[in-house]
Enzyme design. Structure first.
Site, PDB file in Angstrom:
ATOM      1  N   ASP A 204       0.833  -1.205   0.000  1.00 48.63           N
ATOM      2  CA  ASP A 204       0.000   0.000   0.000  1.00 48.63           C
ATOM      3  C   ASP A 204       0.864   1.250   0.000  1.00 48.63           C
ATOM      4  O   ASP A 204       2.090   1.193   0.176  1.00 48.63           O
ATOM      5  CB  ASP A 204      -1.021   0.001   1.142  1.00 48.63           C
TER       6      ASP A 204
ATOM      7  N   ASN B  40      -3.821  13.058   0.639  1.00 54.40           N
ATOM      8  CA  ASN B  40      -5.166  13.615   0.457  1.00 54.40           C
ATOM      9  C   ASN B  40      -5.344  14.913   1.227  1.00 54.40           C
ATOM     10  O   ASN B  40      -5.913  15.895   0.704  1.00 54.40           O
ATOM     11  CB  ASN B  40      -6.220  12.597   0.910  1.00 54.40           C
TER      12      ASN B  40
ATOM     13  N   HIS C  52      -8.166  15.488  -2.485  1.00 54.80           N
ATOM     14  CA  HIS C  52      -8.571  14.146  -2.895  1.00 54.80           C
ATOM     15  C   HIS C  52      -8.415  13.912  -4.395  1.00 54.80           C
ATOM     16  O   HIS C  52      -8.187  12.768  -4.824  1.00 54.80           O
ATOM     17  CB  HIS C  52     -10.015  13.878  -2.454  1.00 54.80           C
TER      18      HIS C  52
ATOM     19  N   ASP D   2      -6.499  10.758  -6.046  1.00 53.69           N
ATOM     20  CA  ASP D   2      -6.996   9.929  -7.144  1.00 53.69           C
ATOM     21  C   ASP D   2      -5.971   9.851  -8.271  1.00 53.69           C
ATOM     22  O   ASP D   2      -5.753   8.792  -8.873  1.00 53.69           O
ATOM     23  CB  ASP D   2      -8.312  10.487  -7.683  1.00 53.69           C
TER      24      ASP D   2
ATOM     25  N   GLU E 203      -5.986   2.353  -0.869  1.00 53.91           N
ATOM     26  CA  GLU E 203      -4.623   2.457  -1.399  1.00 53.91           C
ATOM     27  C   GLU E 203      -3.869   1.139  -1.308  1.00 53.91           C
ATOM     28  O   GLU E 203      -2.645   1.093  -1.399  1.00 53.91           O
ATOM     29  CB  GLU E 203      -3.844   3.562  -0.675  1.00 53.91           C
TER      30      GLU E 203
END
Length: 296
Positions: free
Chosen positions: A170, A178, A183, A187, A214
């Site tokens: 991860d 974020n 955010h 993305d 993630e």
């Protein structure tokens, strides 16, 4: 995926016996798509008139042709610009190459797996390209598909006594990304990291998917823990050194990775996945941006 009762297995085998030979896109677009080979000759290439249109700038307009010869299938490179490979070996233009089960055909950055007629694996691969199996944001496999695939691969490698490893990883401090950049930037990072790994750091048969948020998983057939660790380390360095630029700002991104290998003590696919997850947790606890191999 086959169920264990004899009646279901018999029915699956009967269905499989009716399936023609096919190609499955194992790396490229549309990933997981299955092409049945029902014609005597099937042309592959970038040209819209090709029988199988390969959406890859490194593929010639009429790149190669598949030809039925009785019960066999041969591949002929049509003097393509960048060549065609079968199992990593370059094909001589114009010279037929006889295909066998699970041969990998490479052209440009696209790879196909060949399955002869009547193979039961064709049923398993039948739905790989379905939208239900693809993560809508990153366009790689989703958790639902990963859980199906690991069950199938676990049983296959367990039965064959062959190597099989799982890499669980991860993004480090993703919440901070974020919170700091927004955010939309988060993305962007998820999409960019999957694009980077998909195009630069996977073997043709690896199964790469988003487990959630993630978190990501790579299923590596015919790879022991050391081979999986080496590939994971390659990915870790690739991510660390990559320039993630969003709205003219560089976002520092690293990953922590856990590796687990199937062995005689592994009871189930879920056990193997949990072992890789625990190795990931140890990597994060040990300082992040590192690869940790589960102890055996």
């Amino acid at each position: 995926m086959m169920k264990g009762d004899p009646e279901t297995i018999r029915a699956e085998r009967e269905r499989a016996a009716q399936q023609p030979a096919c190609l499955i896109v194992v790396r490229g677009t549309p990933q997981g798509h299955r092409y049945f080979l029902t014609q005597d000759e099937t042309v592959l290439g970038r040209d819209p008139t090709a029988d199988i249109v390969v959406q890859d700038a490194n593929v010639s307009r009429k790149h190669a042709v598949l030809i039925k010869q009785g019960d066999q299938m041969v591949l002929v490179d049509k003097n393509s610009s960048n060549g065609t490979k079968v199992n990593g070996k370059a094909c001589e233009p114009g010279k037929p190459v006889q295909l066998s089960k699970e041969d990998l055909i490479g052209m440009g950055t696209t790879h196909f797996k060949f399955l002869p007629a009547g193979e039961i694996e064709t049923l398993y691969y039948g739905n790989l390209g379905d939208a239900a199996n693809i993560d809508s944001m990153t366009s790689i496999y989703n958790k639902g598909f990963l859980l199906q695939a690991i069950e199938v691969e676990f049983k296959r490698h367990k039965a064959l006594h062959s190597d099989f490893s799982v890499v669980f990883f991860d993004l480090d401090h993703f919440k901070k990304i974020n919170d700091t950049y927004g955010h939309d930037a988060g993305d962007f990072v998820l999409k960019e990291i999957t694009r980077l790994i998909s195009t630069s750091a996977l073997r043709p048969k690896d199964v790469f998917g988003r487990y959630g948020g993630e978190e990501f998983v790579i299923l590596m057939g015919n790879a022991n823990s050391e081979q999986a660790r080496e590939q994971a380390e390659t990915i870790r360095k690739l991510v660390e050194e990559h320039l993630f630029i969003y709205e003219q700002k560089r976002i520092p991104v690293t990953v922590s990775m856990g590796v687990a290998q199937l062995d005689s003590q592994t009871e189930s696919a879920q056990t193997l996945l949990r072992t890789a997850d625990k190795a990931l947790y140890a990597a994060k606890s040990g300082g992040r941006n590192r690869v940790n191999v589960a102890s055996r």
